[in-house]
Design an enzyme around this catalytic site. Sequence first.
Site, short mmCIF file in Angstrom:
data_model
loop_
_atom_site.label_atom_id
_atom_site.label_comp_id
_atom_site.label_asym_id
_atom_site.label_seq_id
_atom_site.Cartn_x
_atom_site.Cartn_y
_atom_site.Cartn_z
CG ASP A 212 15.21 -6.86 -48.38
OD1 ASP A 212 15.10 -5.78 -47.75
OD2 ASP A 212 14.33 -7.74 -48.42
CG ASP B 110 11.19 -4.31 -48.46
OD1 ASP B 110 12.28 -4.80 -48.86
OD2 ASP B 110 10.96 -3.08 -48.46
CG ASP C 226 17.14 -2.21 -47.16
OD1 ASP C 226 18.33 -2.46 -46.85
OD2 ASP C 226 16.20 -2.94 -46.85
CG ASP D 251 22.19 8.24 -60.74
OD1 ASP D 251 21.96 9.09 -61.63
OD2 ASP D 251 22.43 7.04 -60.98
CG ASP E 256 19.55 9.96 -65.60
OD1 ASP E 256 19.95 8.80 -65.71
OD2 ASP E 256 18.43 10.33 -66.01
CD GLU F 173 22.72 7.91 -68.93
OE1 GLU F 173 22.41 6.75 -69.15
OE2 GLU F 173 21.89 8.76 -68.52
CG HIS G 213 20.99 1.34 -63.97
ND1 HIS G 213 22.09 2.16 -64.18
CD2 HIS G 213 19.90 2.08 -64.24
CE1 HIS G 213 21.65 3.35 -64.56
NE2 HIS G 213 20.34 3.33 -64.61
CG ASP G 214 20.02 2.26 -68.07
OD1 ASP G 214 19.07 1.98 -67.30
OD2 ASP G 214 20.49 3.41 -68.19
O1 TEU Z 1 19.26 6.40 -69.08
C1 TEU Z 1 19.37 7.23 -70.20
C2 TEU Z 1 19.11 6.65 -71.46
O2 TEU Z 1 19.58 7.13 -72.47
C3 TEU Z 1 18.15 5.52 -71.50
O3 TEU Z 1 17.29 5.75 -72.57
C4 TEU Z 1 18.89 4.31 -71.67
O4 TEU Z 1 19.64 4.44 -72.83
C5 TEU Z 1 17.96 3.19 -71.88
O5 TEU Z 1 17.44 2.85 -70.66
C6 TEU Z 1 18.67 2.05 -72.48
O6 TEU Z 1 17.75 1.22 -73.00
C7 TEU Z 1 19.16 7.06 -67.87
C8 TEU Z 1 19.13 6.06 -66.74
O7 TEU Z 1 20.37 5.40 -66.68
C9 TEU Z 1 17.97 5.14 -66.93
O8 TEU Z 1 17.93 4.12 -65.97
C10 TEU Z 1 16.74 5.99 -66.83
O9 TEU Z 1 15.61 5.20 -67.12
C11 TEU Z 1 16.77 7.18 -67.79
O10 TEU Z 1 18.00 7.86 -67.79
C12 TEU Z 1 15.73 8.19 -67.39
O11 TEU Z 1 16.11 8.80 -66.19
#
Ligand code: TEU
Length: 563
Positions: free
Chosen positions: A26, A30, A34, A103, A206, A264, A338-339
């Site tokens: 950041d 905030d 960013d 992305d 994505d 992805e 990030h997931d």
């Molecule tokens: O994620 C795709 C996806 O298959 C998600 O369902 C992912 O498997 C899930 O978050 C895991 O628990 C992509 C992005 O990486 C994710 O951050 C987004 O939320 C999603 O697409 C929708 O755009």
Amino acid sequence: MTSDLHSPGWWKNAVVYQVYPRSFQDSDGDGVGDLPGITSRLDHLALLGVDVLWLSPVYRSPMDDNGYDISDYQDVDPLFGTLADLDALIAGCHDRGIRLVMDLVVNHTSDEHPWFVESRDPASAKRDWYWWRPGRPDAPGGAPNNWESAFGGPAWHHDERSDAWYLHVFSPKQPDLNWENPEVRDAVYAMMRWWVARGVDGFRMDVINLVSKDVTLPDGPLIWPDRDLAPPLGVLNGPRLQEFLAEMNREVGLSEQHLLTVGEMPGSTVALAREVTDPARRELDMVFTFEHVALDEVPGTDKWTLQDVPLPVLKANLASWQVGLAEVGWNSLYWDNHDQPRAVSRFGDDSPEHRVASAKTLATVLHLHRGTPYVYQGEELGMTNAGFTRIEQYRDLESLNHATAAVGRGVPAEEVLRVLAVKSRDNARTPMLWDASEHGGFTTGTPWLPANDNRDVVNAQAAVADPDSVFHHYRRLVDLRHHDRVVVDGRFEAVLPEHPQVWAFTRTLGSQVLLVLANCSSEPAHVDPAAVPDLSGSEVLLATHAAPYELTLRPWESRVHRL
Ligand code: TEU
């Protein structure tokens, strides 16, 4: 300068670093990361030696799904800065020889995107840009079919304005675009060309295998005993997927300009990935598989179940991709994004005793496979899961929706919290830890998610200062890939596939052979000398522990030998 960065197949030698903008740095207090913050930290990436920055979405967005719900593809959300800030980031990357990959989220838009706003009018020319359908009285809730959204609840939303339903595989604020309509595809390609002209070096796409769907929208199989909704299998790997990918590649000039493309693809098989990444087909450079990150859920359920993953199962999965894409195609390699929960907490041992060695060993194993490795911010520090114990600490809509639904189905709240602590996406989204200060140096304000408690030990400042840190181990792995062709091109061969503790394999290129030996457990592990190549006279290129290098490996000890 940019053109120097693009030679054919350059991404095979590259290591990609993913930045989740909300949680990286950041700059204005905030509490949300960013673009100027990212630019101010580029020297960290340069020191690590990575070649590519993949930037998670910074586009204009209502932020229902932290920017994966886009309302303007050609602008930056004020939360993250301005287009000028993005231009400065691209320039800052290029000055350091780092490429920038955007992305690309084009399976769906935000419901606040002007295209969708217009399409809500049944008479609009954009009506067919989305999946509008009448309800079906015999389907659950009267929706067009029985599909469940990836974030829970029905995958259809009823719009009173026209008494019709629209499809949203993700949140109701993420309506799916209808790629069957050529105008949609043209609009997407034009937008991509605009970004290429602005200087970006590729796209992470994505859920790109969802853009072609089974247009009959068939009911899914009811596999969950406690629900009348079904997984929306009809959205995966549809019949026109490869046609659309090839068209996109051609229309944007992706292969022609040697831009990096990674799709992805949840639900992709090795066979599909081999076709899609066959350079002769000009579709994608590589895909993200979901197979290895689904091994710790009970088959036939969703991600919110826990199952131990025996090491031979994990090894076999990665090996199947190595073998399947050996002759044709190319792999991506990742533990984290990030997931996903933090790798060291999930596949390693995040206790103070073993965190450093296990983070290094997981890195060694992954980076010595054949493919392009991806490092998710903080992974290079061995960052751990968030350790949340109360539902109020979570922000992720997937986690919150799941908690509400599971409690509604009678799952005890403690059990829901126990699983969230292991699997929630917020584990990966706590602030990047730069130093030991109150918010880890991420912000001077109040961070949108709290910084991890162990920031006094796990932070970039301490890691850079310590030559034995996880960070410097990653730096050496990146360096090894840049200087040793066998790491890039060598043939993969599994060794000891059934060993319950040791991950071992060779990489061979001509007369050069590397052997990786990795104890993926917190106990000593013994390797039978007869079962591995002769190590006498070998050179150790990289190791977690100091000599002696014996065949009884210490907990989480790993080594790369040049035979
Ligand atoms: O994620 C795709 C996806 O298959 C998600 O369902 C992912 O498997 C899930 O978050 C895991 O628990 C992509 C992005 O990486 C994710 O951050 C987004 O939320 C999603 O697409 C929708 O755009």
